[in-house]
Design a protein around this motif. Sequence first.
Motif, mmCIF file in Angstrom:
data_model
loop_
_atom_site.group_PDB
_atom_site.id
_atom_site.type_symbol
_atom_site.label_atom_id
_atom_site.label_comp_id
_atom_site.label_asym_id
_atom_site.label_seq_id
_atom_site.Cartn_x
_atom_site.Cartn_y
_atom_site.Cartn_z
ATOM 1 N N PRO A 159 1.028 -1.654 -0.240
ATOM 2 C CA PRO A 159 0.078 0.012 0.060
ATOM 3 C C PRO A 159 0.300 1.035 0.241
ATOM 4 O O PRO A 159 0.268 2.448 0.181
ATOM 5 N N HIS A 160 2.207 1.068 0.711
ATOM 6 C CA HIS A 160 3.105 2.723 0.314
ATOM 7 C C HIS A 160 4.340 2.213 -0.054
ATOM 8 O O HIS A 160 5.265 0.932 -0.388
ATOM 9 N N HIS A 161 5.001 3.026 -0.817
ATOM 10 C CA HIS A 161 6.199 3.012 -2.317
ATOM 11 C C HIS A 161 6.827 3.862 -1.343
ATOM 12 O O HIS A 161 7.893 5.028 -1.619
ATOM 13 N N CYS A 165 8.469 0.482 3.808
ATOM 14 C CA CYS A 165 7.478 -1.090 3.693
ATOM 15 C C CYS A 165 7.447 -2.513 2.572
ATOM 16 O O CYS A 165 7.645 -3.371 3.124
ATOM 17 N N MET A 166 8.570 -1.786 1.828
ATOM 18 C CA MET A 166 9.000 -3.522 0.718
ATOM 19 C C MET A 166 9.806 -4.402 1.416
ATOM 20 O O MET A 166 9.568 -5.085 1.343
ATOM 21 N N ASP A 167 10.640 -3.603 2.168
ATOM 22 C CA ASP A 167 11.620 -4.768 4.045
ATOM 23 C C ASP A 167 10.132 -5.771 3.915
ATOM 24 O O ASP A 167 10.201 -6.714 4.659
ATOM 25 N N LYS A 168 9.813 -4.809 5.057
ATOM 26 C CA LYS A 168 8.507 -5.842 5.659
ATOM 27 C C LYS A 168 7.935 -6.860 4.770
ATOM 28 O O LYS A 168 7.458 -7.983 5.072
ATOM 29 N N VAL A 185 8.848 -14.012 -7.390
ATOM 30 C CA VAL A 185 8.308 -13.018 -7.507
ATOM 31 C C VAL A 185 7.905 -11.915 -7.709
ATOM 32 O O VAL A 185 8.780 -11.758 -8.784
ATOM 33 N N VAL A 186 6.679 -11.006 -8.027
ATOM 34 C CA VAL A 186 5.851 -9.912 -8.960
ATOM 35 C C VAL A 186 5.810 -9.120 -7.554
ATOM 36 O O VAL A 186 4.837 -9.064 -7.171
ATOM 37 N N PHE A 187 6.214 -7.858 -8.103
ATOM 38 C CA PHE A 187 5.592 -6.506 -6.927
ATOM 39 C C PHE A 187 5.285 -5.994 -8.363
ATOM 40 O O PHE A 187 5.533 -5.672 -8.955
ATOM 41 N N TYR A 196 15.235 1.023 -5.880
ATOM 42 C CA TYR A 196 15.851 -0.031 -4.558
ATOM 43 C C TYR A 196 15.755 -1.570 -5.351
ATOM 44 O O TYR A 196 16.390 -2.457 -4.924
ATOM 45 N N PHE A 197 14.751 -1.476 -6.396
ATOM 46 C CA PHE A 197 15.036 -3.051 -6.409
ATOM 47 C C PHE A 197 15.902 -3.695 -7.108
ATOM 48 O O PHE A 197 16.091 -4.516 -7.661
#
Length: 234
Positions: A159-161, A165-168, A185-187, A196-197
């Motif tokens: 929900p947050h960019h 948040c991604m780490d969680k 994995v698809v984000f 970051y990715f």
Amino acid sequence: EDLKINYCERLSFRNSMEKLLNSELSASTLLALQQHIAESKESLVHENNEKPNALISEDFRLSQFWYDDESSRKYATEAYRKTEGGTEGVIAFISSPAAFQMYKEIYPDAENETVLLEIDDRFEEIYPNSFFKYNYNSPIDPSLSNLVDCVTFFVVDPPHHNPQCMDKYMETINHLSAKNEDVAVVFATGAVLKEYFLETLKFEVASFVPSFNSKLSNPYCTYVNYSDNELKQE
């Protein structure tokens, strides 16, 4: 007591049944085994499709923005393809209910398991056997124990960019797939996270850019951790 299905145990059981089918059995035993597997599959389809066409409106307070049908279908078909035509492992849709519902709609007879990890309780009423309450602030919550080490494909839309948040979410993914070196994995998330990715997670950027029913204006990207993706922009 946790009444959720233990997906790893069911996956192991099904694999054992398939091995038996490939072994030398008498004609009567083989027929009985095939009938049992067919009944199990029929039961699974019934369990996970109580209200398959139910619609739930977006709740912007939860940062919910549903993909349009084309984007939902794109992610669903990629999940189906990467799990050998819906036959291998467990697919987890995390905070991506639109793609989850599309998968259920277009692949109602898929043999593999699909689950939705989502904070919105409304989906539990529709998919009581597939829904897992998920809050990314508790990334390895005990309620997810029945999924540990058996998820092979993830579709994730946090929900947050931001990297925190991604780490969680990555903590959850790693927890549920620790023994699976080939996890895919698809984000689907903000373009602002590209560095970051690419640099931190070593993901790739697929060419497909999702679109949304609400005409969300934030620039989005699709990030994947495998090279043979078919998430192409047409």
